[in-house]
Design a protein around this motif. Sequence first.
Motif: not given
Lengths: 336, 131, 291
Positions: A79-90, A159-169, A180-185
């Motif tokens: 899920i962290i990887a998903l969030a990173c591909l959506l924002i960080g990689l861009e 809800l835990g996963f959803i919250m965690f994905f939102t957190f990573a975003l 830095s997105q991975v590290g700080l997450t």
Amino acid sequence: MFHKALWYQNYKQTRMIIWIILTLFIIHMPFQSVLSLETWKEREEQANQAEGYVYEVQKWDVLQIFSQGTLPVFLSFSIIALACLLIGLERNTRRNDFTFSLPFSRKDLFLAKWLYGISAIFFFHVINFFTAFFIIYQSDYSTALYLVSWIEIFWGPLLGFIMFFTFALLIGTFTGEMISQVGLTFLLGFLPQGVFALIQSFTEVHFRYIFSLPDWINYLTPFHYVFNQSGEIQSVVLPLIFTGLFLWLSTYLYEKNKIEHNGEFLIFKVLNPVFLTGITIGISLAGGMIVSALAPWSADALRVIAYWIGFTTFLLFALLIGRRIVTMNIQFYGKP
Amino acid sequence: MFFHIDTKSNAPLYEQIIQQVKEMCAKGLLIPDERLPSVRELSSHMVINPNTVSKAYQELERQGIIVTVRGRGTFISKETDRTIDPGRLKAIREFLKEAVIENYYAGYSKKELIELLEEVYEEMEGKTDEN
Amino acid sequence: MKISRVSKTIHGKYILSDINFSIETGSIIGVIGRNGAGKTTLLRTMTGILDPTKGDVTIDGYSIFKKPQIKEQVIFVPDSSEAFKNYSTKEILTLYKNIYPKFDEEYFYGLMERFSLPSVKKTGAYSKGMKALFSLIIAFSTGARYILLDEPTDGLDVIVKKQVLQILIEEVAAKDVSIIISSHRLDELEFMANKIIMIKDGKVDSLYEIEEMKEMYKKVQLVFKETMPQNLKKEVTILDQTGRVYTVIMDRNDPKIQHMIEETEPLLFEELPLLLEDIFVAKLGGVSHVS
């Protein structure tokens, strides 16, 4: 946020990790439930052979299938990887130039990413949950399902996963690139418990005093909701509140993004001193904790000395690397 | 077409185009009713701004050298249609004046200049006859 | 499209300061300036990729930051198109069709055929020249009225470059669009652009019609009996000097300078054709670092 083009682009960008997440969910719930049924049957047969033993499925066995074990750990990483591909990689590539030049508001751009991730998690979880639930329900061990509550096996993890994905975003909205997105997450995902552990070790070494871990510290730790399902009402209410809060904050930050800072550690330069101070103190305290643990537990004075040696050494390291981190710039224009 | 950009010339590009159209008409390379390339074709061909070409065409049309027929294109007009512009005669006069001065400093006589002019005329007309 | 009072600071440094100009459709506008003058930053701000520190960019009176939908009228083509390496030609088409409601698929395929660009599984497989052509074809098919190109011919061979420039000119000739090109290739812009925006130290130094600009200056070759007098040196920009032979840019419409030169009784006083590059040097200074 319902622009078809954005969903298409998000999918193209994350296709691989979406399939990995789906696979992990399938292994986690349906596949594991089939295997568990076999295990339980085997154990029961063994118990029957021995005189005077009766095998009963335990609550822990059921939780393993739905909300605990190693698979949620891998799922949270994906899920962290998903969030990173959506924002960080861009941010590391020039794709951010493309998305920001589109005739869509930044709010829509961000909400499309959020909704995309949330939908994937929601559908994968619901489908796999009910498949696994049905597999157990129609088996000889259907009574085992009475051992657990719906919060523990369904709402809590979802809800835990959803919250965690939102957190990573959210982390992605103020960090300048993927690493830095991975590290700080990870860092902020464990922050309350981490800070507590550092303070505890400090007071323990100096004053021989150990605090007990208060519940609210756990409730403030994002990772807590992914790994630990206690079945309390808090594990439904708090993730919902956090999701709402993180979503509001991240949308706000994304709208205010200055993407000329892409590739740097943090997008918002005002956060640099906060980050530098935090990381320096954190690393120093961790240094103290690690080095003092090498000294014999009974030698009080030696432990204090060891603590401060560790503290000073790590402080120097932190000062050296801290500056480098905030002034770095990672951008690659080649193949992502 | 035979248009080209002369980077060594001081004249603006649209004037160069006007000059080149006139020259081709005079040499008989372009004959009345012949279709000229469209603004789009010519600008793309020469890799120059379309506005430059339309400016040149407008000026050529004003001078009666070309006519634009809506929906059909731009054509070289019949010689009889060409308007007589007193301003142009004045320009020719200036031009000749310069030629006379040049001729004087080059050490040629008046007679030799007139002969030269005749020669140029013959050259041009000769080309026209060939077509 | 109107750029009003746009300023942009990055890392506390002014990259753009107080930029004002407006552009109408139907023209080719060259944005020129020395490296690091803020050309790319200007283009990126004009498409809303970067937020201006101050000021606004409007199209038909609507701010692109407040009403992003208006950006259907603008498209930005960056100098390298790395964003869609893993997309197939069809996938990119699907993406753009969904973004730009006025996307003209027929026109797209027409241009693809004309420039014999094949459909590919991954656009990363296109050669550099094909990529440049492809991004232009996509941009022209979106139906946007303002097309912003960042160094569109950088690194292209002569033949592809000519193709790129030709399709660009046809686009302006055929439709009511404006093309804004940032480039340091002044020789290319010379006859193609009708307007020039010169940027110097983040400020728009001038926005002129090229022809207007050429009427303002004059390039002359001068040979003096001795050296050029000091007081004259202040009035003209010296492009080149070899011994007593000077090539200078001077104000065409100032009789004072003309007079000053004549007074020195130069051995040669001859006008030369004026190129955009000469104005660039005269305006922005420094003979070197032009490209």
